[in-house]
Design an enzyme around this catalytic site. Structure first.
Site, short mmCIF file in Angstrom:
data_model
loop_
_atom_site.label_atom_id
_atom_site.label_comp_id
_atom_site.label_asym_id
_atom_site.label_seq_id
_atom_site.Cartn_x
_atom_site.Cartn_y
_atom_site.Cartn_z
N GLY A 48 -5.66 29.41 42.08
CA GLY A 48 -6.54 30.13 42.98
C GLY A 48 -7.70 29.27 43.45
O GLY A 48 -7.56 28.05 43.63
N SER A 49 -8.85 29.89 43.60
CA SER A 49 -10.00 29.18 44.18
C SER A 49 -10.58 28.10 43.28
O SER A 49 -11.40 27.31 43.73
CB SER A 49 -11.09 30.18 44.55
OG SER A 49 -10.67 30.98 45.64
N SER A 50 -10.18 28.06 42.00
CA SER A 50 -10.64 26.95 41.17
C SER A 50 -10.10 25.62 41.71
O SER A 50 -10.69 24.56 41.46
CB SER A 50 -10.22 27.15 39.71
OG SER A 50 -8.83 27.05 39.55
#
Length: 477
Positions: free
Chosen positions: A217-219
């Site tokens: 995801g956004s990590s």
């Protein structure tokens, strides 16, 4: 002696010499290899006759041996569910984890223990194995495991790493299992337990910290940002379009992971990072292109397996090699689609950022000592590479601090001495994979971490994984 007899004698002596050389070769240089060969069943049938040395974490014994009759020892694990990703187990069928990686030293058959064991036998003492001291911090391990169990509805994992050395301070996996169940000498019971665990929901025997991949995801925007700074000529203050992104398919890429109201117009990259604007990083992926993103990801360690200890290999994080464009490339930029990572890999990304661009090799075995307490080996820190420059690392550190100060993690971690990046990956299975990846303290970091949990479609990394990360770093301090 006549000529024919001489020839026969010479041939016989030659064959005898070849036989002696072969026997010495097998018993000498090949002994360890043959002993540990997976096809050698004797190693498993005889292993319970060895007084295996303990596996330790500081002053806590994770695994030890107790004598159950005159010739046999039983392996016993303390808090098996908590430490299973670290110790692994010894069974009638196989060995995993540290038990497998350090088997020769633990069971006392390693060449480095030969003289000591020979002397013990002379005085009538049963030879014993070496003590393996791990890098694990018991308090951090407990915080990681307890936090995951509390905050996940399915699978979860956490890894914490010493920023400067690469030592693994915590490696937790959930759901887990009691290693004592498969360590029994009763092959029928061991087989039944193993079969049941293999079929159980969430695969308890699989170490999800290093052998399972999740959508980051956004990590993954940490990797996007590193690519932009290293090869895209940008910096944290470069303005970039954060307004709604309409993909070539006609679908929009929603800013569902963070502070949607802040994702409008031309804003500095640090603001988009803090608010986790999918629109910005979807566009950024298109601007940078797949080849640059893949090259930077591979500098961190994607697309190749990694060995923590001998026989303890991580699963390979994946960034697509097959050509991507349009919708697929934009989704790769926000850590979805075909992009996957292990928690260990994401912790290595955070460690590299926190360590000013230098990536250290993670390891689990700190020191090995003989029964007489003499030192047999001590781990030495190893540099894996320099995936980013010190300047890039410094800017990303500031951006990760902004996530806590005024971004997606503020409501949960605001005011805490920790920095990171939230991530919420949609899986299409009515499950979100929720991340928090970062380091602490905010300045002069000591610990890097990655935490992933699973939740419903409305769950977030800030809500579920960030509190676990905080409890881990507080336990280390």
């Amino acid at each position: 002696m006549n000529k024919p007899l001489r020839r026969v004698a010479i041939a016989a002596m030659t064959l005898f010499a070849v036989l002696l050389i072969n026997v010495n070769y097998i018993q000498g240089s090949q002994a360890d290899k043959l002993k540990s060969d997976p096809l050698n069943a004797r190693q498993f049938s005889e292993q319970f006759q060895h007084n295996r040395g303990p596996i330790m974490a500081g002053g806590v014994q994770l695994a030890g041996s107790k004598k159950i009759d005159k010739k046999t020892y039983q392996r016993v694990y303390t808090q098996g569910e908590l430490y299973s990703p670290v110790t692994g187990f010894v069974s009638v069928f196989n060995r995993t984890g540290i038990e497998g990686a350090e088997n020769g030293l633990l069971d006392g058959t390693d060449k480095r223990l030969t003289v000591r064991n020979w002397f013990d036998m002379l005085i009538g003492k049963k030879p014993a194995g070496a003590t393996v001291q791990t890098t694990i911090d018991p308090k951090a391990q407990q915080a990681a495991y307890s936090g995951i169990r509390q905050h996940t509805t399915g699978r979860g994992a956490a890894v914490a790493i010493d920023v400067k050395t690469g030592a693994i301070l915590a490696m937790a996996s959930y759901p887990s299992y009691d290693t004592n169940l498969v360590a029994t000498h009763d092959s029928a019971k061991a087989s039944k337990a193993s079969d049941r665990l293999e079929k159980a929901s969430g695969k308890p025997m699989l170490n999800k910290a290093m052998n399972e991949t999740f959508a980051p995801g956004s990590s993954f925007k940490i990797v996007d940002t590193a690519t932009a700074f290293e090869s895209g000529g940008m910096n944290k203050d470069t303005p970039f379009d954060a307004s709604e992104l309409v993909l070539p398919s006609g679908h929009t890429l929603p800013n569902a992971d963070g502070d949607e109201a802040k994702c409008n117009g031309q804003i500095p990259l640090i603001n988009s990072f803090a608010a986790s604007c999918n629109s910005t990083f979807g566009r950024l992926a298109g601007t940078l292109g797949q080849s640059k993103l893949r090259a930077q990801a591979e500098k961190f360690g994607w697309n190749k397996p990694f060995q923590v200890e001998p026989g303890m290999d991580s699963a390979s994080a994946n960034f697509p090699v097959k050509q991507q464009e349009g919708d697929d490339l934009a989704r790769s930029g926000i850590g979805q689609g075909d992009v996957t990572a292990t928690p260990l890999q994401m912790a290595m990304v955070a460690q590299s950022v926190a360590n000013n661009g230098t990536e250290m090799k993670p390891y689990l075995v700190k020191r090995v000592t003989a029964p007489d307490q003499s030192e047999l080996s001590t781990a030495q820190s190893q540099v894996l590479g320099h995936p980013i420059s010190a300047d890039t690392a410094s800017q990303i550190q500031e951006m990760m601090r902004a996530v806590v100060a005024n971004g997606t993690a503020t409501s949960v971690l605001g005011g805490q001495d920790i920095a990171g990046k939230t991530g919420t990956a949609e899986t299409g299975r009515n499950i979100n994979e929720d991340w928090f990846v970062g380091f602490a303290p905010q300045h002069n970091p000591k610990v890097a971490f990655a935490v992933v949990t699973e939740g419903g479609t409305s769950s977030t990394g800030a809500e579920n994984s960030a509190p676990i990360a905080l409890s881990i770093v507080q336990a280390v301090r």
